[in-house]
Design a protein around this motif. Sequence first.
Motif, mmCIF file in Angstrom:
data_model
loop_
_atom_site.group_PDB
_atom_site.id
_atom_site.type_symbol
_atom_site.label_atom_id
_atom_site.label_comp_id
_atom_site.label_asym_id
_atom_site.label_seq_id
_atom_site.Cartn_x
_atom_site.Cartn_y
_atom_site.Cartn_z
ATOM 1 N N ALA A 1 2.393 2.682 2.471
ATOM 2 C CA ALA A 1 1.624 3.850 2.919
ATOM 3 C C ALA A 1 2.389 4.574 4.018
ATOM 4 O O ALA A 1 2.979 3.943 4.890
ATOM 5 C CB ALA A 1 0.261 3.409 3.427
ATOM 6 N N LYS A 2 2.380 5.908 3.940
ATOM 7 C CA LYS A 2 3.096 6.718 4.944
ATOM 8 C C LYS A 2 2.095 7.566 5.732
ATOM 9 O O LYS A 2 1.088 8.011 5.169
ATOM 10 C CB LYS A 2 4.073 7.681 4.233
ATOM 11 C CG LYS A 2 5.108 6.993 3.345
ATOM 12 C CD LYS A 2 6.368 6.702 4.135
ATOM 13 C CE LYS A 2 7.431 5.992 3.322
ATOM 14 N NZ LYS A 2 7.072 4.686 2.785
ATOM 15 N N ASP B 1 -0.235 10.547 4.391
ATOM 16 C CA ASP B 1 -0.684 10.352 3.000
ATOM 17 C C ASP B 1 -2.199 10.521 2.905
ATOM 18 O O ASP B 1 -2.935 10.152 3.824
ATOM 19 C CB ASP B 1 -0.370 8.923 2.515
ATOM 20 C CG ASP B 1 1.076 8.746 2.070
ATOM 21 O OD1 ASP B 1 1.841 9.719 2.133
ATOM 22 O OD2 ASP B 1 1.422 7.616 1.661
ATOM 23 N N HIS B 2 -2.644 11.017 1.774
ATOM 24 C CA HIS B 2 -4.077 11.076 1.491
ATOM 25 C C HIS B 2 -4.505 9.729 0.920
ATOM 26 O O HIS B 2 -3.808 9.174 0.060
ATOM 27 C CB HIS B 2 -4.368 12.181 0.468
ATOM 28 C CG HIS B 2 -4.020 13.545 0.970
ATOM 29 N ND1 HIS B 2 -4.967 14.427 1.431
ATOM 30 C CD2 HIS B 2 -2.818 14.160 1.115
ATOM 31 C CE1 HIS B 2 -4.363 15.537 1.824
ATOM 32 N NE2 HIS B 2 -3.048 15.407 1.640
ATOM 33 N N THR C 1 -2.489 5.741 -2.169
ATOM 34 C CA THR C 1 -2.210 6.896 -1.323
ATOM 35 C C THR C 1 -1.340 7.909 -2.081
ATOM 36 O O THR C 1 -0.582 7.543 -2.981
ATOM 37 C CB THR C 1 -1.513 6.506 0.003
ATOM 38 O OG1 THR C 1 -0.155 6.162 -0.260
ATOM 39 C CG2 THR C 1 -2.223 5.341 0.688
ATOM 40 N N LEU C 2 -1.510 9.167 -1.713
ATOM 41 C CA LEU C 2 -0.709 10.247 -2.293
ATOM 42 C C LEU C 2 -0.059 11.033 -1.167
ATOM 43 O O LEU C 2 -0.733 11.377 -0.176
ATOM 44 C CB LEU C 2 -1.610 11.213 -3.080
ATOM 45 C CG LEU C 2 -2.178 10.797 -4.428
ATOM 46 C CD1 LEU C 2 -3.019 11.934 -5.017
ATOM 47 C CD2 LEU C 2 -1.070 10.406 -5.408
ATOM 48 N N SER C 3 1.202 11.340 -1.326
ATOM 49 C CA SER C 3 1.860 12.220 -0.361
ATOM 50 C C SER C 3 1.208 13.606 -0.485
ATOM 51 O O SER C 3 0.560 13.905 -1.486
ATOM 52 C CB SER C 3 3.356 12.332 -0.673
ATOM 53 O OG SER C 3 3.518 13.029 -1.899
ATOM 54 N N GLU C 4 1.421 14.442 0.530
ATOM 55 C CA GLU C 4 0.869 15.804 0.505
ATOM 56 C C GLU C 4 1.300 16.537 -0.776
ATOM 57 O O GLU C 4 0.496 17.169 -1.457
ATOM 58 C CB GLU C 4 1.350 16.563 1.759
ATOM 59 C CG GLU C 4 0.843 17.979 1.887
ATOM 60 C CD GLU C 4 -0.663 18.058 2.125
ATOM 61 O OE1 GLU C 4 -1.259 17.042 2.532
ATOM 62 O OE2 GLU C 4 -1.247 19.142 1.886
ATOM 63 N N SER D 1 2.232 15.273 -3.701
ATOM 64 C CA SER D 1 1.562 14.739 -4.896
ATOM 65 C C SER D 1 0.090 15.128 -4.925
ATOM 66 O O SER D 1 -0.485 15.357 -5.989
ATOM 67 C CB SER D 1 1.671 13.216 -4.931
ATOM 68 O OG SER D 1 3.002 12.840 -5.053
ATOM 69 N N LYS E 1 -7.225 9.768 5.359
ATOM 70 C CA LYS E 1 -5.805 10.026 5.670
ATOM 71 C C LYS E 1 -5.190 8.796 6.333
ATOM 72 O O LYS E 1 -5.859 8.111 7.112
ATOM 73 C CB LYS E 1 -5.714 11.179 6.679
ATOM 74 C CG LYS E 1 -5.658 12.567 6.071
ATOM 75 C CD LYS E 1 -4.207 12.992 5.877
ATOM 76 C CE LYS E 1 -4.064 14.345 5.219
ATOM 77 N NZ LYS E 1 -4.407 15.458 6.103
#
Length: 325
Positions: A147-148, A151-152, A266-269, A271, A294
Motif C-alpha cells: 500500500a502506498k 492510494d484509495h 488499494t488503487l493508485s490515483e 488507477s 485513503k
Amino acid sequence: MDEFELIKTYFSDWEIASPYTVLGIGDDCAIFDLPKGEVCAVSTDTFLEGTHFFSHTDPYSVGHKALAVNVSDLAAMGARPLGFTLSLSIPKFDRVYLERLSQGMKALAEKCQIPLLGGDTVKGPLSITITVFGSVVLGHEFRRSLAKAGDHIMVSGALGGASIIVEKRYLEKAPKVEFWETKSSLDLPNPRIDLVVFLKKLKVRCAMDISDGLLGDLGHILETSHKKAELYWENIPKAVEVKDLPFEEQARHVLSGGDDYELLFTLSEESFLEYKKLKNSQSLEIPELYEIGKILNFDDALADICLFRDGKSVDISKIHGYSHF
Ligand code: ADP
Ligand code: MG
C-alpha cells in the motif's frame, strides 16, 4: 464403506478438466504443470467443527465454505486457481452428510474451475483441511505490504451480513432443526476470483480478503506497509441485514464482523481515475467497487485507522477485529 469406496463415490470423477493437471487423484502424488513464466501460490486453511462452523450448519454449506475460504486466498493474491487437495477427518462414514458435503464443494469447484487433485481421509473429529494451488506472474501478485500513501482503499462488496447471522446463531442455544437454513452471506460466501483479471488491468498491487473483519484486516495491510489510513463511514457498503440497526451495532458488524470474504485492496490515483472512466462508460461488465478511504503516510501522532462519520472523527478504539485466540 471403506476409505477407497468413499473417495471413489464422493470425491473422484468431478470432471473439472484443467490443461495444467498432469496426474489427478489415485497415485501417491498428484502432478500439475504451471502456466509458462508463472510461479506457484499455495495456501491452506483448516475448517473445524465448533470453531469455524456450527454443528447445525448444512453439510452442503460446510463443503462449499471450506473450499471458498481457500479460493478466496488465491483471489486475494491475484492468483489463477490450478487445483486443491482435501484432507478430511470425519467421525463416521455418514452417506447423507458426505453426499451433501461433496455436492457443496463440487458445485463451487465447478464454478471456479478448480480441480480436486488428491487428499487424505481419516476417522476423527469433523475437520476439513484444504490446500489450494494457484499461479501468478511474479511481480504481478497482490501483497499486503504494497500500500502506498495516497492510494484509495477499496472493497468489492457489502460487509456485515455474515456477522449478524453468526450472532443470531450464537444466541439460539438449542436449535429445533437438524440443520439451519442456509444463508448466502455466511454459509455460501462467494470467493471473488471473478475480479482478479479486472484488478490486474487496474494494476492492483496490494490486496487481501476480508475474513476477520475490515478493521483487523486493514490493520494487517497498514502494519506490513507501514502506513496509516482514514475511512469514510458513509462510503462503506453495508449488507441489507444491518442497514436498519443503530450506528453502534451496525459499526460492530460492518467494521469488525468477519466471514464476508470480499476483497480489500488499494488503487493508485491513476488507477482510480481509470476505474471511474470505465464505470462512466456504462459498460455492464465493469464490476461495482467501492472507495472507502485513503492510505496515509505513517505518522506517530495519528491513530492507525481514523474513521470519519458526517465529516467528524469517530472513536473506534472499542471496536476490535476478530481474534483467533
Ligand atoms: P496414500 O496411502 O498414498 O496416502 P491414500 O490411500 O490416502 O493414499 O489415497 C489414495 C488416493 O486417493 C490418493 O491419490 C489421494 O490423494 C486420494 N485421496 C484420499 N483421500 C481423498 C479425499 N478426501 N479427496 C480426494 N482425494 C483423496
Ligand atoms: Mg493417505
